[in-house]
Design a protein around this motif. Sequence first.
Motif, PDB file in Angstrom:
ATOM      1  N   THR A   1     126.389  89.171  26.214  1.00  0.00           N
ATOM      2  CA  THR A   1     125.741  88.737  24.973  1.00  0.00           C
ATOM      3  C   THR A   1     126.560  89.188  23.774  1.00  0.00           C
ATOM      4  OG1 THR A   1     124.395  90.757  24.915  1.00  0.00           O
ATOM      5  CG2 THR A   1     123.440  88.827  25.994  1.00  0.00           C
ATOM      6  N   CYS A   2     126.410  88.462  22.679  1.00  0.00           N
ATOM      7  CA  CYS A   2     127.133  88.792  21.456  1.00  0.00           C
ATOM      8  C   CYS A   2     126.404  89.908  20.708  1.00  0.00           C
ATOM      9  CB  CYS A   2     127.249  87.555  20.567  1.00  0.00           C
ATOM     10  SG  CYS A   2     128.223  87.804  19.065  1.00  0.00           S
ATOM     11  N   SER A   3     127.174  90.842  20.178  1.00  0.00           N
ATOM     12  CA  SER A   3     126.584  91.963  19.439  1.00  0.00           C
ATOM     13  C   SER A   3     126.245  91.596  17.999  1.00  0.00           C
ATOM     14  CB  SER A   3     127.548  93.148  19.440  1.00  0.00           C
ATOM     15  OG  SER A   3     128.732  92.824  18.706  1.00  0.00           O
ATOM     16  N   GLY A   4     126.797  90.485  17.528  1.00  0.00           N
ATOM     17  CA  GLY A   4     126.591  90.120  16.131  1.00  0.00           C
ATOM     18  C   GLY A   4     127.330  91.017  15.164  1.00  0.00           C
ATOM     19  N   GLY A   5     128.264  91.823  15.709  1.00  0.00           N
ATOM     20  CA  GLY A   5     129.035  92.727  14.867  1.00  0.00           C
ATOM     21  C   GLY A   5     128.297  93.985  14.472  1.00  0.00           C
ATOM     22  N   SER A   6     127.161  94.274  15.130  1.00  0.00           N
ATOM     23  CA  SER A   6     126.379  95.455  14.755  1.00  0.00           C
ATOM     24  C   SER A   6     126.943  96.687  15.429  1.00  0.00           C
ATOM     25  CB  SER A   6     124.913  95.260  15.151  1.00  0.00           C
ATOM     26  OG  SER A   6     124.791  95.100  16.547  1.00  0.00           O
TER      27      SER A   6
ATOM     28  N   LYS B   1     131.233  88.660  15.671  1.00  0.00           N
ATOM     29  CA  LYS B   1     130.248  88.062  14.773  1.00  0.00           C
ATOM     30  C   LYS B   1     130.204  86.540  14.891  1.00  0.00           C
ATOM     31  CE  LYS B   1     130.713  91.744  11.318  1.00  0.00           C
ATOM     32  NZ  LYS B   1     131.002  92.063   9.889  1.00  0.00           N
ATOM     33  N   ARG B   2     130.836  85.994  15.935  1.00  0.00           N
ATOM     34  CA  ARG B   2     130.891  84.530  16.064  1.00  0.00           C
ATOM     35  C   ARG B   2     129.526  83.924  16.397  1.00  0.00           C
ATOM     36  NH1 ARG B   2     135.390  83.802  20.476  1.00  0.00           N
ATOM     37  NH2 ARG B   2     134.270  85.643  21.265  1.00  0.00           N
ATOM     38  N   TYR B   3     128.664  84.695  17.075  1.00  0.00           N
ATOM     39  CA  TYR B   3     127.324  84.225  17.409  1.00  0.00           C
ATOM     40  C   TYR B   3     126.311  85.237  16.883  1.00  0.00           C
ATOM     41  CZ  TYR B   3     129.743  81.119  20.682  1.00  0.00           C
ATOM     42  OH  TYR B   3     130.571  80.177  21.240  1.00  0.00           O
ATOM     43  N   GLY B   4     125.039  84.847  16.933  1.00  0.00           N
ATOM     44  CA  GLY B   4     123.987  85.758  16.514  1.00  0.00           C
ATOM     45  C   GLY B   4     123.827  86.913  17.493  1.00  0.00           C
ATOM     46  N   LYS B   5     123.130  87.943  17.062  1.00  0.00           N
ATOM     47  CA  LYS B   5     122.924  89.117  17.890  1.00  0.00           C
ATOM     48  C   LYS B   5     122.085  88.764  19.124  1.00  0.00           C
ATOM     49  CE  LYS B   5     121.601  93.998  17.548  1.00  0.00           C
ATOM     50  NZ  LYS B   5     121.070  95.050  16.651  1.00  0.00           N
ATOM     51  N   LYS B   6     122.534  89.229  20.287  1.00  0.00           N
ATOM     52  CA  LYS B   6     121.872  89.044  21.587  1.00  0.00           C
ATOM     53  C   LYS B   6     121.959  87.614  22.116  1.00  0.00           C
ATOM     54  CE  LYS B   6     120.665  93.342  21.568  1.00  0.00           C
ATOM     55  NZ  LYS B   6     121.405  94.310  22.411  1.00  0.00           N
ATOM     56  N   VAL B   7     122.788  86.768  21.513  1.00  0.00           N
ATOM     57  CA  VAL B   7     122.979  85.409  22.025  1.00  0.00           C
ATOM     58  C   VAL B   7     123.868  85.459  23.266  1.00  0.00           C
ATOM     59  CG1 VAL B   7     123.997  83.141  21.547  1.00  0.00           C
ATOM     60  CG2 VAL B   7     122.660  84.313  19.784  1.00  0.00           C
TER      61      VAL B   7
END
Length: 442
Positions: free
Chosen positions: A362-367, A374-380
Amino acid sequence: AGGSNGNHHKMDRSLAMLVLLGGLFSLLLVFLALFAIAPIFWSCIVSLLYTLSLFLFNESHGVHDAQEFENRFWTIFAVLFSTALFFAKDSPLAPLGMWSPSLGFSSVILCGYAMHIWDRNMHRYKLSQLVRLKRNCTGNASLNTLHKMGLGIPIENQLHNINECLKDIDQVFIPSTINNFINRTFVIRKEGEIISIFEEAEPRVLNYLICNSRLGLIFYKIKDHRSFKHQHRTQLIELLALEKISQLTVHSRVIVLHALQIMKLPANMRAEHCVRNIILSTKQDDLSELKTLMDAKGDYFCMNKLIYDDIKSEIVRNDILKHIQNQAKVQYSHMAFNTRRAKDRKRKFWRKVLSDVDDTLTCSGGSYPSGIDKRYGKKVVYPGVLGFYRELDLGVDGPEEWPSHTVGNLVFLSARPHIYRDVSEKINFAKFEKLQTRGMHT
């Protein structure tokens, strides 16, 4: 672009550190203000919180060796907390205790009893859960197969009798120690009936009963009555793990191991020896399946925890590791000499797929501190990643589609720190369970 991402990452880390320091400083100010208002009460609370932290973060201590010990800790903790609450002079509820000491004392007893019952019920709920295995041996097909064999054995009645005996032993509002003392003869007779059902069962029926009964709760509720010379818990564990081990399928062996884990191995002096016998009696392909199933139950009672945390004896641990190593050599020899067994093994999936979670599944969303993407939303969930895992697990020689009822070899790694019991792990397991509904193959 790389330098820009690095700068953003450093800024996020600095901001997180500032927020953490600010939170700690604010918490310190709150504590100082509370101490100024009620020094006696908050001194008691801080002492209790310190004791609680030692309990939660030191699971190797003897107080965690049995559920009974943990239950006593929570009961005593609730009694001490409520005593400070009702009888400390500067407590907000002190007027109640001072006005009527009898009412305050009754409230303390009630709080301790409520905590005792709540902890027992929570543990009972976990013990009552059936083990979730991919290849289900508990379905109606197993029952129908037994009926078609013409065994003439009332399987449903045997399972019903086990549950009824367990219900008679397990009193919700009465502690087991008190119940066993008051109803000694009745409890011993019901425990003996459960053991007799397992002892007299034909192998196929025995495996069915193990897969369908709440074996973890049975192990926990059946006791070794040392003062009455009835070692029923040890008798049942040795019956399944030693005497009848040759009759158990791999699935049944996994369920017995799981039941011993959730009971806690130190709760019975023979438990580690029984675990050793189960694993050493399982060889080659069956051992590989057992290890995989132990890691695929959807909880933190995995093979690694069993060997390195639950087992305390270095001798037992080394015997198990040596056995696994020897069986690996046997497997490799079959592959090297291209035996008939080797041809069958080549159709299976002999690899472990290890994967991170954040910025991989899953994507971290840069957090911070999860990741920087940051390419996808968080948890996507990344597009195509579940199919990629499946193809890695299948390999180049595997079938086109994942075979139904087959356990995969996908393992996720996490830096999330372990907290008491499965407080932190169950968050990830709940996430993986949801992903199965979205196409994750195992």
